[in-house]
Scaffold this active site. Structure first.
Site, short mmCIF file in Angstrom:
data_model
loop_
_atom_site.label_atom_id
_atom_site.label_comp_id
_atom_site.label_asym_id
_atom_site.label_seq_id
_atom_site.Cartn_x
_atom_site.Cartn_y
_atom_site.Cartn_z
N LYS A 177 47.15 41.87 113.65
CA LYS A 177 47.23 41.03 114.85
C LYS A 177 46.03 40.08 114.94
O LYS A 177 46.19 38.89 115.25
CB LYS A 177 47.32 41.93 116.09
CG LYS A 177 47.13 41.21 117.41
CD LYS A 177 48.20 40.16 117.67
CE LYS A 177 47.89 39.39 118.96
NZ LYS A 177 48.74 38.22 119.10
N LYS A 246 38.03 36.37 123.33
CA LYS A 246 37.84 37.79 122.99
C LYS A 246 38.40 38.09 121.61
O LYS A 246 37.76 38.70 120.76
CB LYS A 246 38.52 38.63 124.08
CG LYS A 246 38.53 40.13 123.87
CD LYS A 246 39.81 40.71 123.26
CE LYS A 246 41.10 40.40 123.97
NZ LYS A 246 42.26 41.08 123.43
P1 NAD Z 1 46.32 40.25 131.64
O1 NAD Z 1 44.90 40.04 131.97
O2 NAD Z 1 47.37 39.32 132.18
O3 NAD Z 1 46.76 41.75 132.03
C1 NAD Z 1 45.92 42.86 131.87
C2 NAD Z 1 46.23 43.83 133.01
O4 NAD Z 1 45.36 44.97 132.87
C3 NAD Z 1 45.95 43.23 134.39
O5 NAD Z 1 47.09 43.43 135.21
C4 NAD Z 1 44.74 44.04 134.89
O6 NAD Z 1 44.73 44.19 136.30
C5 NAD Z 1 44.95 45.36 134.18
N1 NAD Z 1 43.72 46.15 134.07
C6 NAD Z 1 42.48 45.73 133.75
N2 NAD Z 1 41.63 46.77 133.80
C7 NAD Z 1 42.34 47.87 134.16
C8 NAD Z 1 41.99 49.23 134.39
N3 NAD Z 1 40.74 49.67 134.27
N4 NAD Z 1 42.98 50.06 134.78
C9 NAD Z 1 44.27 49.63 134.92
N5 NAD Z 1 44.65 48.34 134.72
C10 NAD Z 1 43.69 47.47 134.34
O7 NAD Z 1 46.38 40.29 130.04
P2 NAD Z 1 47.67 40.06 129.13
O8 NAD Z 1 47.80 38.60 128.86
O9 NAD Z 1 48.81 40.85 129.67
O10 NAD Z 1 47.14 40.71 127.75
C11 NAD Z 1 47.08 42.10 127.55
C12 NAD Z 1 46.72 42.34 126.08
O11 NAD Z 1 47.73 41.75 125.25
C13 NAD Z 1 45.41 41.68 125.66
O12 NAD Z 1 44.74 42.51 124.73
C14 NAD Z 1 45.85 40.38 125.02
O13 NAD Z 1 44.90 39.91 124.07
C15 NAD Z 1 47.15 40.81 124.37
N6 NAD Z 1 48.15 39.74 124.16
C16 NAD Z 1 48.42 38.82 125.13
C17 NAD Z 1 49.37 37.83 124.88
C18 NAD Z 1 49.72 36.77 125.92
O14 NAD Z 1 50.38 35.78 125.57
N7 NAD Z 1 49.33 36.95 127.20
C19 NAD Z 1 50.08 37.80 123.68
C20 NAD Z 1 49.81 38.79 122.74
C21 NAD Z 1 48.85 39.75 122.98
#
Ligand code: NAD
Length: 302
Positions: A177, A246
């Site tokens: 990834k 990140k």
């Molecule tokens: P986001 O910030 O939208 O969501 C993360 C969620 O985690 C939030 O709802 C936040 O409130 C919650 N969170 C944070 N700390 C927490 C804790 N201690 N306890 C419980 N919940 C907690 O992020 P995202 O875009 O959904 O991305 C999530 C992961 O997926 C990341 O690692 C990102 O790199 C990866 N990713 C994102 C995408 C994209 O297009 N958004 C695509 C592929 C991979």
């Protein structure tokens, strides 16, 4: 989509841009859900649809058959797993944890060492928030084959069956990834730079892009992905630039840890960090294109 043969309860922690769509698809496939997030309101719709809310990650683990984490960074994953009311405090010694966050192996390695009975998989994804919502994610799984096979219906509910890949042992999913993102972000910066130079030099943007699409310099990024900016001025706020930075940091750290110089990756990371500093943490992952637009004083639009 078929209902699972037995009633399986999936615990899901992290209901953000990605987790919200992924949980909806798990529900659609017939899994029961127990969910948690630090933002209680992120679960409102799911709870109205029959999911159970748990106050802590420990409670999620205690009331589910397996736990999925979809959290921003390795630090968040570490906290949610190891904190006082963390997943490990509620999980049975032979429980199952799938980390679908884009992360690095260290957190899971330490947990597996201390808890040898646990079944752990890393399974990060690509496909953006749209893919999460549509259940068409590409999934890269690292871990033991038996676990991958046993958990296949869970992955099938969230991903594109043809692109759910078992890529190796523990940690291999994270690595694939990170390399994918590194290359895509490099395409993004290279494309933005070339389009900005060409347009500033007086060539029509559409003519330039068409020439590139039909040339040896063609890429999926030039042909398809850049169009969200060129057609719609959409810099993809579904993936925050802070998270892109990140990923780039994790990727250059990985390069350092295996002793491979990564000059180009480091430069791409700095350009992304400049975009984050210019437009803010929540700006979309494609805002490095905007850096070049601002530089030449022209929005790159078809
Ligand atoms: P986001 O910030 O939208 O969501 C993360 C969620 O985690 C939030 O709802 C936040 O409130 C919650 N969170 C944070 N700390 C927490 C804790 N201690 N306890 C419980 N919940 C907690 O992020 P995202 O875009 O959904 O991305 C999530 C992961 O997926 C990341 O690692 C990102 O790199 C990866 N990713 C994102 C995408 C994209 O297009 N958004 C695509 C592929 C991979």
């Amino acid at each position: 989509m078929t209902t699972p043969a037995v009633d399986v309860t999936v615990g899901f922690i992290g209901l953000g841009s990605m987790g919200s769509g992924m949980t909806r698809n798990l529900r659609k496939a017939g899994f029961s859900l127990v969910v948690n997030d630090i933002r209680r309101e992120s679960a409102d719709e799911l709870v109205a649809g029959g999911a159970r809310w748990a106050d802590t990650p420990a409670e999620v683990a205690a009331s589910s058959d397996l736990v999925i984490t979809m959290l921003p960074t390795p630090k968040h994953v570490h906290e949610v797993m190891n904190g006082q009311a963390g997943v490990l405090a509620g999980m049975a010694p032979t429980g199952t944890w799938i980390d679908m966050s884009t992360s690095v192996p260290e957190v899971a390695d330490e947990i597996r060492k201390k808890n040898p009975g646990l079944h752990v998989l890393d399974a990060p994804v690509s496909g953006m928030s749209v893919g999460a919502a549509n259940g068409t994610l590409q999934i890269f799984i690292g871990g033991d084959t038996d676990d991958v096979n046993r958990l296949r219906p869970v992955f099938d509910a969230m991903g594109d069956r043809e692109r759910i890949l078992h890529v190796g042992g523990h940690g291999a999913g994270y690595t694939v990834k990170l390399m994918l993102n590194q290359l895509w972000f490099s395409h993004l910066v290279a494309t933005a730079e070339v389009l900005a130079i060409g347009v500033k030099a007086g060539v029509d943007l559409g003519v330039l892009r068409n020439a590139l699409v039909n040339s040896p310099a063609q890429s999926n990024f030039v042909e398809r992905d850049v169009l969200s900016v060129l057609d719609h001025g959409d810099y993809d706020e579904g993936f925050a630039i802070a998270l892109a930075c990140k990923d780039l940091g994790l990727s250059t750290d990985l390069a350092a840890s295996v002793g491979v110089p990564a000059e180009l990756s480091a430069l791409v990371e700095q350009i992304f960090r400049r975009a984050r500093a210019s437009y803010g943490d929540r700006a979309g992952e494609m805002t490095p294109v905007k850096l070049y637009e601002d530089l030449i004083g022209v929005d790159l639009r078809l």
